[in-house]
Motif scaffolding. Structure first.
Motif, PDB file in Angstrom:
ATOM      1  N   GLY A 126       0.822  -1.217   0.000  1.00 37.58           N
ATOM      2  CA  GLY A 126       0.000   0.000   0.000  1.00 37.58           C
ATOM      3  C   GLY A 126       0.854   1.264   0.000  1.00 37.58           C
ATOM      4  N   THR A 127       2.171   1.118   0.212  1.00 35.45           N
ATOM      5  CA  THR A 127       3.027   2.302   0.302  1.00 35.45           C
ATOM      6  C   THR A 127       3.115   3.052  -1.026  1.00 35.45           C
ATOM      7  OG1 THR A 127       4.308   1.262   2.041  1.00 35.45           O
ATOM      8  CG2 THR A 127       5.345   3.112   0.936  1.00 35.45           C
ATOM      9  N   GLY A 128       3.098   2.309  -2.123  1.00 32.42           N
ATOM     10  CA  GLY A 128       3.192   2.955  -3.440  1.00 32.42           C
ATOM     11  C   GLY A 128       2.080   3.986  -3.624  1.00 32.42           C
ATOM     12  N   ASP A 129       0.855   3.618  -3.233  1.00 29.88           N
ATOM     13  CA  ASP A 129      -0.279   4.547  -3.356  1.00 29.88           C
ATOM     14  C   ASP A 129      -0.062   5.758  -2.447  1.00 29.88           C
ATOM     15  OD1 ASP A 129      -1.550   2.754  -5.055  1.00 29.88           O
ATOM     16  OD2 ASP A 129      -2.466   1.669  -3.371  1.00 29.88           O
ATOM     17  N   TRP A 130       0.470   5.493  -1.259  1.00 31.57           N
ATOM     18  CA  TRP A 130       0.722   6.538  -0.271  1.00 31.57           C
ATOM     19  C   TRP A 130       1.802   7.510  -0.788  1.00 31.57           C
ATOM     20  CZ3 TRP A 130       5.226   6.695   3.096  1.00 31.57           C
ATOM     21  CH2 TRP A 130       5.090   7.504   4.228  1.00 31.57           C
ATOM     22  N   VAL A 131       2.841   6.960  -1.435  1.00 29.78           N
ATOM     23  CA  VAL A 131       3.901   7.788  -2.015  1.00 29.78           C
ATOM     24  C   VAL A 131       3.303   8.697  -3.103  1.00 29.78           C
ATOM     25  CG1 VAL A 131       5.936   7.683  -3.553  1.00 29.78           C
ATOM     26  CG2 VAL A 131       5.880   6.310  -1.463  1.00 29.78           C
ATOM     27  N   ALA A 132       2.408   8.143  -3.908  1.00 27.73           N
ATOM     28  CA  ALA A 132       1.777   8.946  -4.969  1.00 27.73           C
ATOM     29  C   ALA A 132       1.021  10.124  -4.353  1.00 27.73           C
ATOM     30  CB  ALA A 132       0.830   8.072  -5.794  1.00 27.73           C
ATOM     31  N   ASP A 133       0.323   9.892  -3.241  1.00 28.36           N
ATOM     32  CA  ASP A 133      -0.413  10.978  -2.573  1.00 28.36           C
ATOM     33  C   ASP A 133       0.554  12.041  -2.048  1.00 28.36           C
ATOM     34  OD1 ASP A 133      -2.750   9.703  -3.087  1.00 28.36           O
ATOM     35  OD2 ASP A 133      -2.945   8.783  -1.094  1.00 28.36           O
ATOM     36  N   ILE A 134       1.671  11.594  -1.463  1.00 31.36           N
ATOM     37  CA  ILE A 134       2.651  12.548  -0.924  1.00 31.36           C
ATOM     38  C   ILE A 134       3.191  13.432  -2.043  1.00 31.36           C
ATOM     39  CG2 ILE A 134       4.968  12.750   0.098  1.00 31.36           C
ATOM     40  CD1 ILE A 134       4.399  10.276   1.737  1.00 31.36           C
ATOM     41  N   VAL A 135       3.528  12.794  -3.177  1.00 29.94           N
ATOM     42  CA  VAL A 135       4.109  13.553  -4.288  1.00 29.94           C
ATOM     43  C   VAL A 135       3.097  14.585  -4.792  1.00 29.94           C
ATOM     44  CG1 VAL A 135       5.030  13.395  -6.649  1.00 29.94           C
ATOM     45  CG2 VAL A 135       5.687  11.686  -4.938  1.00 29.94           C
ATOM     46  N   LYS A 136       1.867  14.126  -4.990  1.00 32.08           N
ATOM     47  CA  LYS A 136       0.819  15.021  -5.494  1.00 32.08           C
ATOM     48  C   LYS A 136       0.685  16.243  -4.592  1.00 32.08           C
ATOM     49  CE  LYS A 136      -2.238  12.090  -7.500  1.00 32.08           C
ATOM     50  NZ  LYS A 136      -3.267  11.139  -7.130  1.00 32.08           N
ATOM     51  N   GLU A 137       0.661  15.991  -3.314  1.00 28.97           N
ATOM     52  CA  GLU A 137       0.468  17.064  -2.330  1.00 28.97           C
ATOM     53  C   GLU A 137       1.652  18.020  -2.266  1.00 28.97           C
ATOM     54  OE1 GLU A 137      -0.431  16.227   1.964  1.00 28.97           O
ATOM     55  OE2 GLU A 137      -2.112  15.261   0.912  1.00 28.97           O
ATOM     56  N   ALA A 138       2.872  17.465  -2.425  1.00 32.42           N
ATOM     57  CA  ALA A 138       4.074  18.288  -2.223  1.00 32.42           C
ATOM     58  C   ALA A 138       4.526  19.028  -3.477  1.00 32.42           C
ATOM     59  CB  ALA A 138       5.214  17.403  -1.707  1.00 32.42           C
ATOM     60  N   GLN A 139       3.951  18.649  -4.649  1.00 34.67           N
ATOM     61  CA  GLN A 139       4.385  19.335  -5.873  1.00 34.67           C
ATOM     62  C   GLN A 139       3.956  20.795  -5.854  1.00 34.67           C
ATOM     63  OE1 GLN A 139       2.598  16.982  -9.039  1.00 34.67           O
ATOM     64  NE2 GLN A 139       4.602  16.166  -9.592  1.00 34.67           N
ATOM     65  N   PRO A 140       4.879  21.734  -6.106  1.00 34.05           N
ATOM     66  CA  PRO A 140       4.478  23.140  -6.159  1.00 34.05           C
ATOM     67  C   PRO A 140       3.495  23.397  -7.307  1.00 34.05           C
ATOM     68  CG  PRO A 140       6.887  22.885  -6.181  1.00 34.05           C
ATOM     69  CD  PRO A 140       6.308  21.528  -6.301  1.00 34.05           C
ATOM     70  N   LYS A 141       3.693  22.719  -8.446  1.00 30.31           N
ATOM     71  CA  LYS A 141       2.717  22.769  -9.559  1.00 30.31           C
ATOM     72  C   LYS A 141       2.612  21.360 -10.143  1.00 30.31           C
ATOM     73  CE  LYS A 141       5.728  24.154 -13.365  1.00 30.31           C
ATOM     74  NZ  LYS A 141       7.017  24.258 -13.314  1.00 30.31           N
ATOM     75  N   PRO A 142       1.423  20.975 -10.651  1.00 30.94           N
ATOM     76  CA  PRO A 142       1.270  19.582 -11.093  1.00 30.94           C
ATOM     77  C   PRO A 142       2.167  19.243 -12.293  1.00 30.94           C
ATOM     78  CG  PRO A 142      -0.820  20.806 -11.242  1.00 30.94           C
ATOM     79  CD  PRO A 142       0.218  21.783 -10.844  1.00 30.94           C
ATOM     80  N   ILE A 143       2.938  18.220 -12.149  1.00 34.14           N
ATOM     81  CA  ILE A 143       3.752  17.668 -13.249  1.00 34.14           C
ATOM     82  C   ILE A 143       3.475  16.171 -13.254  1.00 34.14           C
ATOM     83  CG2 ILE A 143       6.097  17.307 -14.159  1.00 34.14           C
ATOM     84  CD1 ILE A 143       7.030  19.691 -12.461  1.00 34.14           C
ATOM     85  N   ASP A 144       3.330  15.584 -14.454  1.00 34.13           N
ATOM     86  CA  ASP A 144       3.009  14.149 -14.565  1.00 34.13           C
ATOM     87  C   ASP A 144       4.049  13.267 -13.879  1.00 34.13           C
ATOM     88  OD1 ASP A 144       0.710  14.329 -15.875  1.00 34.13           O
ATOM     89  OD2 ASP A 144       1.477  13.707 -17.850  1.00 34.13           O
ATOM     90  N   PHE A 145       3.583  12.257 -13.194  1.00 34.77           N
ATOM     91  CA  PHE A 145       4.507  11.275 -12.618  1.00 34.77           C
ATOM     92  C   PHE A 145       3.777   9.956 -12.438  1.00 34.77           C
ATOM     93  CE2 PHE A 145       2.196  12.634  -8.925  1.00 34.77           C
ATOM     94  CZ  PHE A 145       2.136  11.513  -8.119  1.00 34.77           C
TER      95      PHE A 145
END
Ligand code: UGA
Length: 438
Positions: A126-145
């Protein structure tokens, strides 16, 4: 040539980074530990691993491998960012994910182009999904990942060979295109590639380590039975191993498993199961059987020394958790030394490479520069780590140096008949000494 960034220059990070560079990629390895990075830039490795310094030097010279503490520099022009940071055991046996979260956040804050984040650290399902949420939240502007799980299966001491010749590559993602791109990076390794979803890939890593740990605990339980029935577990393992369904590997009985992986991963898998209300009986027994090995050594030795080890001098041959590494994490030597000290013995130690680490961990153990000077005046020796150099020792010379010729061979490296013929009071693990065996 692909550009790759590897976050974390611990075992997995430094080996994967150097190997990917050797496969022709441009690799920037990042660590927040400035001293580690400065040392690497001077050619000083953070760990002892056979062949690693030469591999790193060759790829640094070729301009394919460099080290930095700057995320900005590491991510500039990078398509793939591997996360290979530590996931130590938390207080309750769960995995501590603070370093994974910090790495994900820093990547998110510094990425400027689309990126595939690949998790190599062993992380709870389940960590992979959690990492995706962290990245989304921490990005200053949305960039694809995209997030891909790519668990590592290398072993300390044979890490480079394991990386270059894997039995399989496992990739998990919700984004099949990203998984295919990561698969492409692994094609030169010519191993079967299993592509699945994120959670299944994460689970494959835990299930694999837990299975291997269980296999070892199983053969150790068989060793105890061999002992009382007069059979020899070493030969039992050989006889079992020819069966292709069983296989010969991970059937060495002795002191059981230690190190940084099996203990934490078996515990974490049991924790994940218990959190969901399950009762993982096999995993829990696997741990109990394993840690009992360390107590058994002291019990056997006490018996061999006529009931007391008080005021006896005991030498430990080997301190690292296994050969070809200086890693002392959860090494059986630490528990054994402490138990012997607590029983009133004077404990000595020798290890070909882990002495510096061991000195800090075991201040009550007197360290020696070679096995013979350690043996001088000892009442007993215990083989704790099966280093090759111990297999080549002159037991005749050792016997002449010891006060009393007692060897407890907790890794079964010597021939019991030969050792006894030389006049040793010898015991191995699971080799029929209490029954009617040799
Ligand atoms: C283990 C796995 O083997 C790797 O596939 C995995 O990638 C790694 O954990 C990880 O998760 O990072 P490692 O801990 O480096 O690798 O070492 P192993 O060679 O697997 O040995 C683990 C322990 O089992 C050692 O304490 C070793 O002495 C013990 N062992 C191994 C036995 O007692 N008997 C055996 O037959 C084999």
């Amino acid at each position: 040539m692909k550009q790759i960034c590897v976050v974390g220059v611990g075992y997995v990070g430094i080996v994967s980074g150097a190997c990917f560079a050797d496969l022709g990629n441009r690799v920037i390895a990042l660590d927040i530990d400035e001293k580690r990075v400065a040392n690497l830039n001077k050619g000083i490795m953070p760990i002892y691993e056979p062949g690693l310094d030469e591999l790193v030097e060759r790829n640094v010279k070729a301009g394919r491998l460099s080290f930095t503490t700057s995320y900005k520099e590491a991510l500039d022009g990078t398509e793939f960012a591997f996360i290979a940071v530590g996931t130590p055991s938390g207080v309750e046996g769960d995995a501590d994910l603070q370093y994974v979260a910090a790495a994900a956040r820093s990547i998110a804050e510094n990425m400027t182009e689309p990126l595939i984040l690949i998790n190599k650290s062993t992380v709870p399902v389940g960590t992979g999904d959690w990492v995706a949420d962290i990245v989304k939240e921490a990005q200053p502007k949305p960039i694809d990942f995209s997030v891909v799980s790519c668990p590592e299966f290398l072993r300390e001491g044979s890490a480079i060979g394991d990386f270059m010749n894997p039995h399989r590559t496992v990739l998990g993602s919700q984004d099949m295109e990203a998984a295919e791109k990561v698969a492409h990076l692994h094609l030169p390794l010519r191993a079967p590639i299993v592509i699945t979803n994120l959670r299944t890939a994460e689970m494959i890593k835990y299930a694999s380590n837990a299975f291997l740990a269980t296999k070892i605990s199983f053969i150790n339980e068989v060793a105890d039975i061999c002992e009382v029935l007069g059979a020899d577990v070493k030969e039992v393992s050989v006889g079992m191993g020819y069966d292709k369904r069983i296989g010969p590997m991970f059937l060495d009985a002795g002191l059981g498993w230690g190190g940084s992986c099996f203990p934490k991963d078996v515990r974490a898998l049991a924790f994940m199961a218990e959190e969901k209300g399950l009762d993982p009986k096999i995993l829990n027994e696997t741990m109990i059987v394993n840690y009992r090995r360390r107590e058994l050594v002291v019990e056997h030795l006490t018996e061999m020394l006529d009931g007391s080890i008080k005021e006896k001098t005991i030498g430990l041959l080997g301190l690292a958790f296994k050969p070809n590494t200086d890693d002392m994490r959860d090494a059986p030597s630490t528990d054994i030394a402490k138990a012997l000290n607590a029983a009133g013995a004077t404990v000595r130690g020798y290890d070909p490479v882990s002495m510096d680490v061991a000195r800090g961990l075991l201040p009550a153990v007197k360290m020696f520069d070679d096995p013979y000077s350690m043996a001088e005046g000892c009442d007993a020796l215990i083989v704790v780590t099966e280093w090759n150099e111990f297999k080549q020792l002159s037991l005749k010379k050792v016997k002449g140096l010891m006060k009393t010729p007692v060897i407890f061979d907790a890794r079964n490296i010597y021939d019991p008949a030969e050792a006894r013929e030389l006049g040793f009071n010898y015991r191995g693990m699971g080799r029929g000494f209490n029954g009617n065996g040799s």
